[in-house]
Scaffold this motif. Structure first.
Motif, PDB file in Angstrom:
ATOM      1  N   GLY A  54       0.991   4.018  -0.465  1.00 19.45           N
ATOM      2  CA  GLY A  54      -0.145   4.523   0.296  1.00 19.45           C
ATOM      3  C   GLY A  54       0.243   4.858   1.724  1.00 19.45           C
ATOM      4  N   THR A  55       1.071   4.014   2.345  1.00 18.06           N
ATOM      5  CA  THR A  55       1.508   4.262   3.716  1.00 18.06           C
ATOM      6  C   THR A  55       2.386   5.507   3.796  1.00 18.06           C
ATOM      7  N   LEU A 108      -6.098   7.153   1.547  1.00 21.90           N
ATOM      8  CA  LEU A 108      -4.915   7.016   0.691  1.00 21.90           C
ATOM      9  C   LEU A 108      -4.445   5.562   0.590  1.00 21.90           C
ATOM     10  N   PRO A 109      -4.152   4.883   1.715  1.00 18.44           N
ATOM     11  CA  PRO A 109      -3.703   3.488   1.584  1.00 18.44           C
ATOM     12  C   PRO A 109      -4.812   2.549   1.149  1.00 18.44           C
ATOM     13  N   ALA A 119       2.240  -0.929  -3.806  1.00 21.34           N
ATOM     14  CA  ALA A 119       1.043  -0.105  -3.623  1.00 21.34           C
ATOM     15  C   ALA A 119       0.829   0.224  -2.154  1.00 21.34           C
ATOM     16  N   LEU A 144       0.078   8.493   3.523  1.00 18.74           N
ATOM     17  CA  LEU A 144      -0.712   8.622   4.746  1.00 18.74           C
ATOM     18  C   LEU A 144       0.136   9.223   5.863  1.00 18.74           C
ATOM     19  N   ALA A 183      -8.290  11.261  -2.570  1.00 22.35           N
ATOM     20  CA  ALA A 183      -7.400  10.235  -2.013  1.00 22.35           C
ATOM     21  C   ALA A 183      -6.934   9.279  -3.104  1.00 22.35           C
ATOM     22  N   ALA A 205      -2.988   9.188  -4.375  1.00 25.53           N
ATOM     23  CA  ALA A 205      -2.230   7.963  -4.105  1.00 25.53           C
ATOM     24  C   ALA A 205      -1.873   7.217  -5.386  1.00 25.53           C
ATOM     25  N   THR A 233      -4.851   2.623  -2.746  1.00 26.82           N
ATOM     26  CA  THR A 233      -3.742   1.907  -3.376  1.00 26.82           C
ATOM     27  C   THR A 233      -3.917   0.396  -3.236  1.00 26.82           C
ATOM     28  N   ARG A 234      -4.328  -0.061  -2.073  1.00 23.24           N
ATOM     29  CA  ARG A 234      -4.469  -1.500  -1.872  1.00 23.24           C
ATOM     30  C   ARG A 234      -5.629  -2.074  -2.684  1.00 23.24           C
TER      31      ARG A 234
END
Length: 469
Positions: A399-400, A64-65, A395, A403, A115, A119, A68-69
């Protein structure tokens, strides 16, 4: 091109594509969960049962994170397309599977794609929505989550009982292909790109995150099946997960472009919101796990009927996410979300009274109260976080948040199952169900409520969006 530059037609196409992708990814978890007993019976691999869950859960959570990153450097469109392609490829493999190992391979691929879909859907909707419409956008996305949590088992039961379990995967293909076409046509390639492609990718952070969170999820799932922390696949995986997470924190402290910037966790405002978001909705996981099982095992109701009886939770969640979006979107923060935690706690207390002689209306009312409490926090905390962090961290923050919600949700599932087993053995399935939901949902509400007591009363004004890199 920024979000305000999109024409109404392109914006509508994007909404359709993003919501379709998210709905596919989230419905798949609950639909397949209902169909899995029939799948295992047909493919003849009962020893693979737990891995059909775990192989999807691990990549769908740990990436997930990462998704986004990475979208900060690739743009949102390319990462969404990659996620959709992986999800559809995995769906096709699962639909054609003739053995459990092939099905597990397909589910793993699906999880990796899911994921990115989950996200980035939250992120893109936030960026597509003008400031005055952010509440409505997040409410719509949170409503998709609520629908998938509760409607999935019903749809899975209908497909499995009347059409065939392979259609649980085949239905993804036409919808997903249309969504991909809409994305290519409507979303600019540069949309959401805020980081130079020359920036080093945090490979060490990705590896340690996959190791730590992946091992932790495996440990929780294996313990739920085996009930013994002394086995290498449970206790050993747990130790490996803790070491991996510790290594991840160390790596992120020095990374040039960390997957999870530690400033999100050291800043009091964002930390409190992330903690609240992770714990506020534990009751959803407990209800979805235990209530349908109780209706089927103790009440003799089929899968379709059990799914219908969880609708009070769904309908209350739908009301709650819209109420939360309106209140938090208007700028209010602490009061509505603390009140929502209190309502969740009241619903949890209602489940303590559940027993063999309880009224049939009791679990329905208790679920409705839980939904009214958890709904505002599904939407409200995401809006609050997007208005609290700096634009460059949006982002990573989203994501965090996702998660944390998934990891705590996995812990909540394991805790709910353990509490259920211990109570049901002495007092019956009804008491075990009520006891487990009450403690898991109540504990989550308390943690979230305490975290929210320290946030400001009102949200800050929106910050300007970053310039594409």
């Amino acid at each position: 091109m920024n979000a305000p530059d999109l024409s109404p037609r392109r914006r509508a196409m994007l909404w359709a594509a993003v919501v379709s992708g998210l709905l596919l990814a989230m419905l798949d978890q609950t639909i397949v969960g209902t169909a899995l007993p029939r799948i295992v019976a047909d493919l003849g691999g009962p020893s693979w049962y737990v891995w059909a869950f775990t192989c999807y859960l691990v990549p769908a959570t740990v990436l997930l994170p990462v998704a986004t990153r990475l979208s900060d450097r690739t743009g949102r469109r390319d990462m969404l397309l990659i996620g959709m392609a992986l999800f559809l490829a995995g769906s096709a493999v699962c639909a054609a599977a003739g053995s459990m190992p092939v099905l597990v391979a397909g589910r793993t691929t699906q999880g990796a794609g899911a994921a990115a879909l989950e996200a980035l859907s939250f992120l893109v909707v936030n960026e597509l929505s003008r400031d005055s419409k952010k509440g409505a956008g997040q409410a719509a996305i949170s409503a998709v989550m609520a629908i998938s949590f509760v409607a999935g088992p019903l749809i899975g039961g209908l497909l499995t009982d009347h059409i065939g379990w392979r259609w649980a995967f085949l239905v993804n293909l036409p919808i997903g292909l249309v969504a991909m076409g809409l994305l290519v046509r409507a979303l600019p390639a540069s949309f959401g790109r805020t980081e130079s492609r020359r920036t080093d990718v945090d490979l060490a952070g990705i590896a340690s995150l996959v190791l730590g969170v992946g091992a932790l999820l495996v440990a929780l799932n294996r313990h739920q099946q085996l009930g013994d922390w002394l086995l290498p696949s449970t206790g050993g995986a747990l130790v490996l997960g803790v070491l991996g997470i510790a290594l991840f924190v160390r790596v992120e402290a020095t990374a040039a472009a960390p997957i999870v910037p530690l400033r999100l966790l050291t800043d009091p405002a964002s930390r409190r919101l992330l903690v609240a978001a992770a714990f506020a909705t534990t009751g959803i996981y407990a209800c979805v796990l235990l209530v349908p099982r109780w209706y089927q095992v103790d009440g003799g109701i089929d899968a379709t009927g059990a799914g219908i009886r969880v609708y009070p939770l769904l309908l209350a969640l739908l009301v709650g996410v819209n109420v939360g979006a309106v209140l938090v979107g208007s700028g209010a923060l602490r009061v509505p979300l603390v009140v929502a935690s209190a309502v969740t706690g009241a619903g949890a207390l209602g489940f303590l009274a559940l027993g063999t002689s309880s009224s049939g209306a009791l679990p329905l009312v208790a679920m409705a109260v839980l939904g009214l409490g958890m709904g505002p926090q599904l939407s409200g905390l995401q809006i609050a976080l997007s208005r609290t962090v700096a634009p460059r961290d949006l982002a990573a923050a989203m994501g965090t948040l996702l998660l944390g919600r998934q990891v705590v949700g996995a812990v909540a599932l394991a805790a709910a199952d353990a509490l259920y087993r211990s109570r049901a053995a002495s007092d019956g399935a009804a008491s075990g169900t009520g006891w487990a939901i009450a403690w898991v949902a109540g504990a989550g509400a308390v943690v979230a409520g305490v975290a929210l007591l320290g946030v400001r009363r009102r949200l800050p004004a929106p910050m300007p969006a970053p310039v594409p890199a």
